[in-house]
Design a protein around this motif. Structure first.
Motif, PDB file in Angstrom:
ATOM      1  N   GLY A 185      16.890  32.631  34.311  1.00 46.04           N
ATOM      2  CA  GLY A 185      16.062  33.659  34.906  1.00 46.04           C
ATOM      3  C   GLY A 185      14.853  33.069  35.596  1.00 46.04           C
TER       4      GLY A 185
ATOM      5  N   THR B 235      18.661  36.972  40.436  1.00 46.97           N
ATOM      6  CA  THR B 235      18.504  37.241  38.994  1.00 46.97           C
ATOM      7  C   THR B 235      18.510  38.732  38.664  1.00 46.97           C
ATOM      8  OG1 THR B 235      16.070  37.302  39.071  1.00 46.97           O
ATOM      9  CG2 THR B 235      17.105  35.130  38.765  1.00 46.97           C
TER      10      THR B 235
ATOM     11  N   LEU C  11      22.593  39.105  28.040  1.00 47.56           N
ATOM     12  CA  LEU C  11      21.331  38.363  28.054  1.00 47.56           C
ATOM     13  C   LEU C  11      21.264  37.507  26.799  1.00 47.56           C
ATOM     14  CD1 LEU C  11      19.023  41.316  29.157  1.00 47.56           C
ATOM     15  CD2 LEU C  11      20.136  39.604  30.601  1.00 47.56           C
TER      16      LEU C  11
ATOM     17  N   THR D 105      15.024  42.281  36.164  1.00 43.76           N
ATOM     18  CA  THR D 105      15.368  40.870  36.210  1.00 43.76           C
ATOM     19  C   THR D 105      15.104  40.289  34.832  1.00 43.76           C
ATOM     20  OG1 THR D 105      14.978  38.761  37.345  1.00 43.76           O
ATOM     21  CG2 THR D 105      13.064  40.181  37.027  1.00 43.76           C
ATOM     22  N   HIS D 106      15.158  38.951  34.704  1.00 41.79           N
ATOM     23  CA  HIS D 106      14.984  38.349  33.375  1.00 41.79           C
ATOM     24  C   HIS D 106      14.259  37.023  33.487  1.00 41.79           C
ATOM     25  CE1 HIS D 106      18.527  35.541  33.933  1.00 41.79           C
ATOM     26  NE2 HIS D 106      18.783  36.470  34.837  1.00 41.79           N
ATOM     27  N   SER D 107      13.574  36.645  32.414  1.00 34.24           N
ATOM     28  CA  SER D 107      12.793  35.408  32.406  1.00 34.24           C
ATOM     29  C   SER D 107      13.688  34.194  32.176  1.00 34.24           C
ATOM     30  CB  SER D 107      11.720  35.474  31.318  1.00 34.24           C
ATOM     31  OG  SER D 107      12.302  35.262  30.048  1.00 34.24           O
ATOM     32  N   SER D 108      13.103  33.009  32.369  1.00 35.15           N
ATOM     33  CA  SER D 108      13.882  31.772  32.274  1.00 35.15           C
ATOM     34  C   SER D 108      14.294  31.427  30.848  1.00 35.15           C
ATOM     35  CB  SER D 108      13.076  30.607  32.861  1.00 35.15           C
ATOM     36  OG  SER D 108      11.875  30.420  32.134  1.00 35.15           O
TER      37      SER D 108
ATOM     38  N   ARG E  17      21.465  34.639  31.792  1.00 32.73           N
ATOM     39  CA  ARG E  17      22.293  35.800  32.107  1.00 32.73           C
ATOM     40  C   ARG E  17      23.754  35.359  32.159  1.00 32.73           C
ATOM     41  NH1 ARG E  17      22.649  37.357  37.997  1.00 32.73           N
ATOM     42  NH2 ARG E  17      24.439  35.971  37.810  1.00 32.73           N
TER      43      ARG E  17
END
Length: 449
Positions: free
Chosen positions: A242, A288, A296, A320-323, A327
């Motif tokens: 992400g 992302t 996730l 979206t999603h963080s690093s 995903r």
């Protein structure tokens, strides 16, 4: 007909007291650290850790300590006494419970005040609910003194706490209503706990034995059905990182909602209590954006036990999603629901801890998860297994919703009754049932009062 109020907003027939004038006595517990190694012949001692946030006393976790005969005699709790946590982290100060006698003496620790009601002026359960109501409303945080990560509101201060009380019989009626709702909440929690245990048992059976009753084989994971195929995880779908976690801290509602590992609970649910935002700018950012059905996977966490917790994304809107989240977009040859349950099962059995070397911040990165060996059945069996577990989750979700409704109802009625805004004789339980989507059976308390 609206009841007359006094100048402070309470009903005019409620009387104002200092707490010390409304009870028999208030005293401190044993000022002594509870040892980590429990003495075999020690006495049981209630500490702040034994009182839950909701005001329950967890008897099965009470520890033991050494105490003199005199200390035991003076500090042994009596059935029905109120226990008030006067020192704790600010949000926990003031959590209050009722002690019920067990088959051996129990004393109490120094960060707890014992309050004995005279059962003429003040009813013990009414006082318990009143003090917990004050905590929910932030009264003790406002009045307490602060230290580093601690707050306290000691005996001298609680002596002077102003309270308004209806007559004793009305206190009993109010306590009965709130006790009944708490009991309904406890029943839902017990059902939740049993369903979770059933789900765990089913997952273990389904992911080690399958549904066809076939022989098993030994793999890196452990025993699985003989026909299940050994694969590298990357063969199930696309795995990507992400957005850099350090930029995922904008709480202003600008741009796209961004999910971090803190939004994934240990049971694989998405928690939206605290949500951050991120403005998408580059092609990489837009790649992302999450689609319904994405998984996730939390690959980095401060706790080894949390690495690998996996959520199934099924939300409306742009996210979206963080690093710290990988995903996983499952391909058409596999069932995404099955993979969701399977990845959480692998965390439950400690598989990620076994196959990955950890640093201080536990992590299990993209390369590691892509290379991870798993064993999967053909897609039709994946779908059947997923359907069984989805059915359990539907039941669990409904029970959780019901418990949440009861908790919201409890807070509303507690506020109404503890301030006298609504008198217990005037509570419209049928209307509350409609508002909180609760049946008559779940809220059948009017007849008791």
């Amino acid at each position: 007909m609206k009841e007359k109020e006094n100048i402070l907003g309470y009903p005019s027939d409620w009387k104002k007291y200092r707490l010390q004038d409304a009870v028999s006595f208030i005293d401190y517990g044993l000022s002594k650290a509870i040892p980590k190694i429990q003495p075999e012949n020690g006495v049981k001692i209630v500490s702040t850790a034994d009182i839950t946030k909701s005001g329950k006393l967890t008897y099965d976790k009470i520890r033991r300590t050494e105490a003199t005969e005199r200390q035991i005699k003076n500090l042994t709790l009596v059935d029905g006494e109120v226990l008030f946590n006067w020192r704790n982290s600010p949000e926990l100060i003031g959590k209050t419970t009722i002690f019920h006698k067990i088959d051996e003496p129990v004393i109490f620790a120094s960060f707890i005040l014992r309050i004995s009601c005279d059962e003429k002026t003040t009813h013990n359960y009414f006082l318990k609910h009143l003090l917990n109501y004050f905590r929910y409303e932030g009264t003790f945080i406002q009045l307490s003194r602060r230290a580093v990560n601690q707050a306290n509101y000691n005996r001298n201060e609680i002596y002077e706490l102003p309270i308004f009380l209806p007559d004793y019989n009305e206190q009993i009626a109010i306590a009965n209503v709130l006790n009944h709702i708490e009991e309904a909440i406890d029943n839902q929690q017990q059902l939740i706990d049993r369903t979770i245990e059933l789900k765990k048992a089913l997952m273990h059976k389904l992911f080690t034995e399958g549904i066809r009753g076939e022989p098993q084989k030994e793999t890196e994971i452990g025993l699985v059905p003989k026909s299940w195929e050994n694969l590298r995880f990357e063969e199930t779908g696309e795995v990507i990182y992400g957005i850099q976690a350090s930029v995922a801290n904008n709480i202003e509602p600008i741009g796209c909602k961004i999910l971090t590992n803190k939004n994934i609970s240990i049971d694989g649910r998405i928690n939206l209590d605290k949500i951050n935002y991120f403005e998408l700018e580059t092609k990489r950012h837009f790649q992302t954006i999450l689609q319904k059905g994405d998984l996730l996977f939390n690959w980095r966490s401060g706790s080894k036990q949390h690495v690998g917790k996996t959520a199934f994304f099924n939300l409306e809107g742009e996210y979206t999603h963080s690093s710290f989240i990988l995903r996983v977009r499952v391909n058409k040859n596999h069932n995404n629901r099955f993979l969701y349950y399977y990845l959480n099962f692998l965390r439950e059995i400690g598989y990620y801890i076994k196959v990955q070397t950890y640093s201080i911040n536990a992590k299990f990165n993209k390369s590691a998860i892509n290379a991870m060996k798993i064993a999967l059945p053909e897609k039709s069996e994946q779908e059947k297994i997923a359907d069984v577990l989805v059915g359990i989750d539907i039941k669990l979700d409904n029970t959780i919703k019901k418990k949440n409704s009861l908790e919201s109802l409890f807070k509303t009625i507690s506020h109404e009754l503890m301030t006298g805004k609504t008198r217990v004789k005037n509570v419209d339980f049928k209307q509350f049932g409609k508002e909180y989507n609760l049946s008559t059976d779940e809220l059948d308390i009017a007849a008791e009062n």
